[in-house]
Design a protein around this motif. Sequence first.
Motif, PDB file in Angstrom:
ATOM      1  N   VAL A  82      40.487  32.739  39.841  1.00 15.36           N
ATOM      2  CA  VAL A  82      41.229  33.133  38.916  1.00 15.36           C
ATOM      3  C   VAL A  82      41.850  34.556  39.631  1.00 15.36           C
ATOM      4  CG1 VAL A  82      40.720  32.175  36.822  1.00 15.36           C
ATOM      5  CG2 VAL A  82      39.835  34.151  37.166  1.00 15.36           C
ATOM      6  N   CYS A  83      40.979  35.294  40.232  1.00 18.45           N
ATOM      7  CA  CYS A  83      41.042  36.791  40.760  1.00 18.45           C
ATOM      8  C   CYS A  83      41.949  36.486  42.190  1.00 18.45           C
ATOM      9  CB  CYS A  83      40.111  37.366  41.414  1.00 18.45           C
ATOM     10  SG  CYS A  83      38.701  37.074  40.235  1.00 18.45           S
ATOM     11  N   ALA A  84      41.959  35.204  42.882  1.00 15.81           N
ATOM     12  CA  ALA A  84      42.471  35.183  43.942  1.00 15.81           C
ATOM     13  C   ALA A  84      43.954  34.750  43.915  1.00 15.81           C
ATOM     14  CB  ALA A  84      42.057  33.667  44.746  1.00 15.81           C
ATOM     15  N   THR A  85      44.538  34.287  42.715  1.00 18.01           N
ATOM     16  CA  THR A  85      46.095  34.500  42.479  1.00 18.01           C
ATOM     17  C   THR A  85      46.594  35.895  42.750  1.00 18.01           C
ATOM     18  OG1 THR A  85      45.656  34.775  40.048  1.00 18.01           O
ATOM     19  CG2 THR A  85      46.136  32.722  40.853  1.00 18.01           C
ATOM     20  N   CYS A  86      45.927  36.816  42.746  1.00 14.31           N
ATOM     21  CA  CYS A  86      46.298  38.214  42.860  1.00 14.31           C
ATOM     22  C   CYS A  86      45.545  39.152  44.088  1.00 14.31           C
ATOM     23  CB  CYS A  86      46.175  39.095  41.680  1.00 14.31           C
ATOM     24  SG  CYS A  86      47.173  38.478  40.208  1.00 14.31           S
ATOM     25  N   HIS A  87      44.490  38.561  44.369  1.00 14.05           N
ATOM     26  CA  HIS A  87      43.827  39.427  45.344  1.00 14.05           C
ATOM     27  C   HIS A  87      43.455  38.482  46.522  1.00 14.05           C
ATOM     28  CE1 HIS A  87      42.757  42.725  42.781  1.00 14.05           C
ATOM     29  NE2 HIS A  87      42.580  41.984  41.654  1.00 14.05           N
ATOM     30  N   SER A  88      43.464  39.108  47.666  1.00 11.84           N
ATOM     31  CA  SER A  88      42.705  38.297  48.894  1.00 11.84           C
ATOM     32  C   SER A  88      41.363  39.097  48.976  1.00 11.84           C
ATOM     33  CB  SER A  88      43.381  38.819  50.072  1.00 11.84           C
ATOM     34  OG  SER A  88      43.635  39.985  50.386  1.00 11.84           O
TER      35      SER A  88
HETATM   36  C1  HEC Z   1      47.359  38.887  37.717  1.00 12.51           C
HETATM   37  C2  HEC Z   1      47.056  39.447  38.854  1.00 12.51           C
HETATM   38  C3  HEC Z   1      45.379  39.783  38.962  1.00 12.51           C
HETATM   39  C4  HEC Z   1      44.377  39.232  38.674  1.00 12.51           C
HETATM   40  C5  HEC Z   1      44.449  37.769  38.038  1.00 12.51           C
HETATM   41  C6  HEC Z   1      43.292  39.843  38.775  1.00 12.51           C
HETATM   42  N1  HEC Z   1      43.518  41.311  39.438  1.00 12.51           N
HETATM   43 FE1  HEC Z   1      42.498  42.462  40.140  1.00 12.51          FE
HETATM   44  N2  HEC Z   1      43.921  43.797  40.330  1.00 12.51           N
HETATM   45  C7  HEC Z   1      45.052  43.369  40.076  1.00 12.51           C
HETATM   46  C8  HEC Z   1      45.945  44.629  40.502  1.00 12.51           C
HETATM   47  C9  HEC Z   1      47.544  44.684  40.195  1.00 12.51           C
HETATM   48  C10 HEC Z   1      45.142  45.633  40.508  1.00 12.51           C
HETATM   49  C11 HEC Z   1      45.416  47.170  40.823  1.00 12.51           C
HETATM   50  C12 HEC Z   1      45.501  47.661  39.521  1.00 12.51           C
HETATM   51  C13 HEC Z   1      46.290  49.172  39.143  1.00 12.51           C
HETATM   52  O1  HEC Z   1      46.453  49.853  40.274  1.00 12.51           O
HETATM   53  O2  HEC Z   1      46.577  49.544  38.031  1.00 12.51           O
HETATM   54  C14 HEC Z   1      43.818  45.264  40.372  1.00 12.51           C
HETATM   55  C15 HEC Z   1      42.763  45.910  40.626  1.00 12.51           C
HETATM   56  C16 HEC Z   1      41.431  45.324  40.889  1.00 12.51           C
HETATM   57  C17 HEC Z   1      40.282  46.189  41.455  1.00 12.51           C
HETATM   58  C18 HEC Z   1      40.387  47.688  41.760  1.00 12.51           C
HETATM   59  C19 HEC Z   1      40.328  47.538  43.393  1.00 12.51           C
HETATM   60  C20 HEC Z   1      40.498  48.877  43.905  1.00 12.51           C
HETATM   61  O3  HEC Z   1      40.692  48.908  45.125  1.00 12.51           O
HETATM   62  O4  HEC Z   1      40.384  50.110  43.303  1.00 12.51           O
HETATM   63  C21 HEC Z   1      39.292  45.525  41.092  1.00 12.51           C
HETATM   64  C22 HEC Z   1      37.950  45.524  41.837  1.00 12.51           C
HETATM   65  C23 HEC Z   1      39.794  44.052  40.805  1.00 12.51           C
HETATM   66  N3  HEC Z   1      40.968  44.045  40.526  1.00 12.51           N
HETATM   67  C24 HEC Z   1      39.122  43.013  40.629  1.00 12.51           C
HETATM   68  C25 HEC Z   1      39.370  41.702  40.164  1.00 12.51           C
HETATM   69  C26 HEC Z   1      38.818  40.476  39.860  1.00 12.51           C
HETATM   70  C27 HEC Z   1      37.004  40.495  40.265  1.00 12.51           C
HETATM   71  C28 HEC Z   1      39.367  39.561  39.259  1.00 12.51           C
HETATM   72  C29 HEC Z   1      39.122  38.262  38.779  1.00 12.51           C
HETATM   73  C30 HEC Z   1      38.059  38.310  37.925  1.00 12.51           C
HETATM   74  C31 HEC Z   1      40.678  40.236  39.437  1.00 12.51           C
HETATM   75  N4  HEC Z   1      40.805  41.288  39.736  1.00 12.51           N
HETATM   76  C32 HEC Z   1      41.869  39.630  38.786  1.00 12.51           C
HETATM   77  C33 HEC Z   1      45.784  42.106  39.601  1.00 12.51           C
HETATM   78  C34 HEC Z   1      44.715  41.125  39.257  1.00 12.51           C
END
Ligand code: HEC
Length: 179
Positions: A82-88
């Motif tokens: 689920v995270c991978a939709t937004c993160h590599s």
């Molecule tokens: C819908 C898109 C989305 C999903 C799904 C998502 N993220 Fe994120 N994530 C983001 C965005 C956008 C940011 C940057 C947040 C900000 O700058 O406010 C972020 C930031 C983060 C950060 C901070 C990284 C840093 O460099 O400080 C972490 C850790 C993180 N996400 C982990 C996860 C994990 C683990 C999951 C799954 C369980 C997840 N994310 C799911 C969009 C997503």
Amino acid sequence: MTAADFNRTMLALFGSLVFVGLIMEYTSFVFAPQVLKVPGYALPGSAEAPASAPAPAAPKEVPLPELLAKADAKKGAADAKVCATCHSFEKGGPAKVGPDLWGVVGRPVASAAGFSYSDAVKGLGGDWTFDKLNGWIANPKAVASGTKMAFAGEKDPQKRADILAYLQSLSDQPVPFPK
Ligand code: HEC
């Protein structure tokens, strides 16, 4: 009124009485008031809580190190889909909707090159510890209201621990779990 009429009337009357009686019997059974053995609520730990009706144990919060000790990085990798939709997750991976998460454990918050963080996350400061990441994954908005991470949060503590174990593995020098 003939005798037959009278009989019929009486029969009808009697029939309705029986019917009403049955209904009353049924409703009192369905809506039977629950009589408490002890007045009030049985609080966990209260000495006089009757053994026959134990209060449902409030879900005990298992400390993170304990959850991490039995965490499964493979399951975490699956849960992190689920995270991978937004993160590599690869080393030097591109920023997508969110920043690359290679080596995020122990990394300074909001430090991935080439990603434009929200002020909310930039303002957090410090490094991403397991503890902080755990809170973040549980509810990003509670950690940094105004974050751009549109993720409702993973509510299952063990699944979060699995994800943390997976994040730990994304490093050349994995940060050990807290004791
Ligand atoms: C819908 C898109 C989305 C999903 C799904 C998502 N993220 Fe994120 N994530 C983001 C965005 C956008 C940011 C940057 C947040 C900000 O700058 O406010 C972020 C930031 C983060 C950060 C901070 C990284 C840093 O460099 O400080 C972490 C850790 C993180 N996400 C982990 C996860 C994990 C683990 C999951 C799954 C369980 C997840 N994310 C799911 C969009 C997503």
